[in-house]
Design an enzyme around this catalytic site. Structure first.
Site, PDB file in Angstrom:
ATOM      1  N   GLY A   1       0.813  -1.219   0.000  1.00 51.82           N
ATOM      2  CA  GLY A   1       0.000   0.000   0.000  1.00 51.82           C
ATOM      3  C   GLY A   1       0.838   1.255   0.000  1.00 51.82           C
TER       4      GLY A   1
ATOM      5  N   HIS B   1      -3.909  -1.141  10.026  1.00 47.84           N
ATOM      6  CA  HIS B   1      -3.378  -2.492   9.780  1.00 47.84           C
ATOM      7  C   HIS B   1      -2.118  -2.741  10.610  1.00 47.84           C
ATOM      8  CE1 HIS B   1      -5.484  -2.813   5.616  1.00 47.84           C
ATOM      9  NE2 HIS B   1      -6.238  -3.281   6.579  1.00 47.84           N
TER      10      HIS B   1
END
Lengths: 171, 171, 171
Positions: free
Chosen positions: B39, B53
């Site tokens: 990401g 996360h």
């Protein structure tokens, strides 16, 4: 003979799976291979996809084009043909663009399939597992596709959902 | 060692499943835990997701960032690492934004994975089961994702489709 | 008694499956049939869908409308009711439109379900398997739906994914 519905998402290996299964069946039974394609090349993207599919299949396949008259095309096959129809969502989309009523067309398709002795592999896109589309026509299309899949699945001997090129048996 | 592809929709529990499986494996084998994240935080929504996360994973995990050079990152791991890659669809999206050719990149990824002795859990979003997107880039993206998933699934020892947090075994 | 989560795409046969299962259960156990509907008729398309569903169900069903207060509606059932809730994604959508916080509402729902002795069939749309929506509200909705499904699936005795009218057992 067996009717199999092969569902799956974009690029999930539906066509490849149906073709490989049909080729194995035709090889084992001494049958011929018939591909009924429903795609219409309205633009370059579609033209390239259709041409690529034709090259991928190779010369063993006879290709029949049936963008609208699919039940009639199924009625004109040889009795030893192993048949793949690729794909039903494009056929449905063509019917809607031509402003034909999907209900009697679907009934004709189910009746044509019921009378067939050939092994038939029906390929179709599962399109109903995303967010509700903002476009009303897209909503109507996915409703029609859902109904068609339910009716075909009820009549089919086997239903397969392709996931990343692998078949998940549903029926 | 085993290569597992964990597919699933948005919020289907893919990452949680892969992490729990990797933690159990590392615990049983005395291995270490490596998370390769792909990401990139372009906006606040993404930044918040990435930070969340990281907090959810905890300190047992070493994090490696590889928005583009994923095959290289796989080549730099310790031999006792149990590896999670989260996720492949973001990697693909980063490649497309950077205008890199996805075909050789995918080949490099497959080659890197083939040479690995580590247990690897690959997380990826299944994005192909909705209506055909109106956006041409989105269509190309879901085609590329479908191809990538097919190739990885063919090489993987196991393929799992997550549905509502539950694993459905596909291979 | 058993809690079953019935997931599936548009027109995948979720409602029909849940109703048929509930009718069989009520018939075998001598129970009554209660349908909790969450739909709100904001426009003609929705009004037509809701009316069609009501006609399809027939007179054996008692209908309770609960566009927002679903946990409360579950608390007001008869002890011999076999219950179908159709559907959770509409409930979630109603909560978001009413700007209610989904987290405590979901907790209330889980608590209400935990205390119930009735057989309950929860119908919900799987919406997370398409391309990431461009619309931020749609992204938030599919995130909330994914979280809700995961929590319900963890608590449920059975989880079913409908594919073309056929149930695929997930749990």
């Amino acid at each position: 003979m067996a009717l199999t519905l092969v569902l799956g998402g974009a690029r999930s290996g539906k066509s490849g799976f149906a073709q490989a299964q049909a080729e194995a069946q035709a090889g084992a039974q001494g049958g011929r291979l018939a591909m009924i394609v429903t795609g219409q090349a309205f633009d370059d993207e579609m033209r390239a996809r259709i041409a690529q599919h034709r090259r991928d299949r190779g010369a063993a396949w006879r290709t029949v084009e049936a963008p609208l008259d699919l039940p009639q095309a199924l009625g004109c096959l040889h009795e030893d043909d192993v048949v793949v129809v690729d794909c039903l969502t494009l056929w449905l989309s063509n019917l809607m663009l031509a402003e034909r009523d999907c209900v009697p067309e679907t009934e004709s398709l189910l009746a044509a399939l019921e009378g067939m002795k050939n092994p038939v592999w029906l390929v179709s896109n599962e399109v109903g597992l995303g967010i509700v589309p903002e476009n009303a026509l897209a909503r109507r299309f996915r409703d029609e596709a859902g109904r068609l899949h339910r009716m075909l699945a009820a009549q089919a001997d086997r239903v397969v959902l392709m996931v990343a090129g692998l078949p998940l048996m549903v029926k």
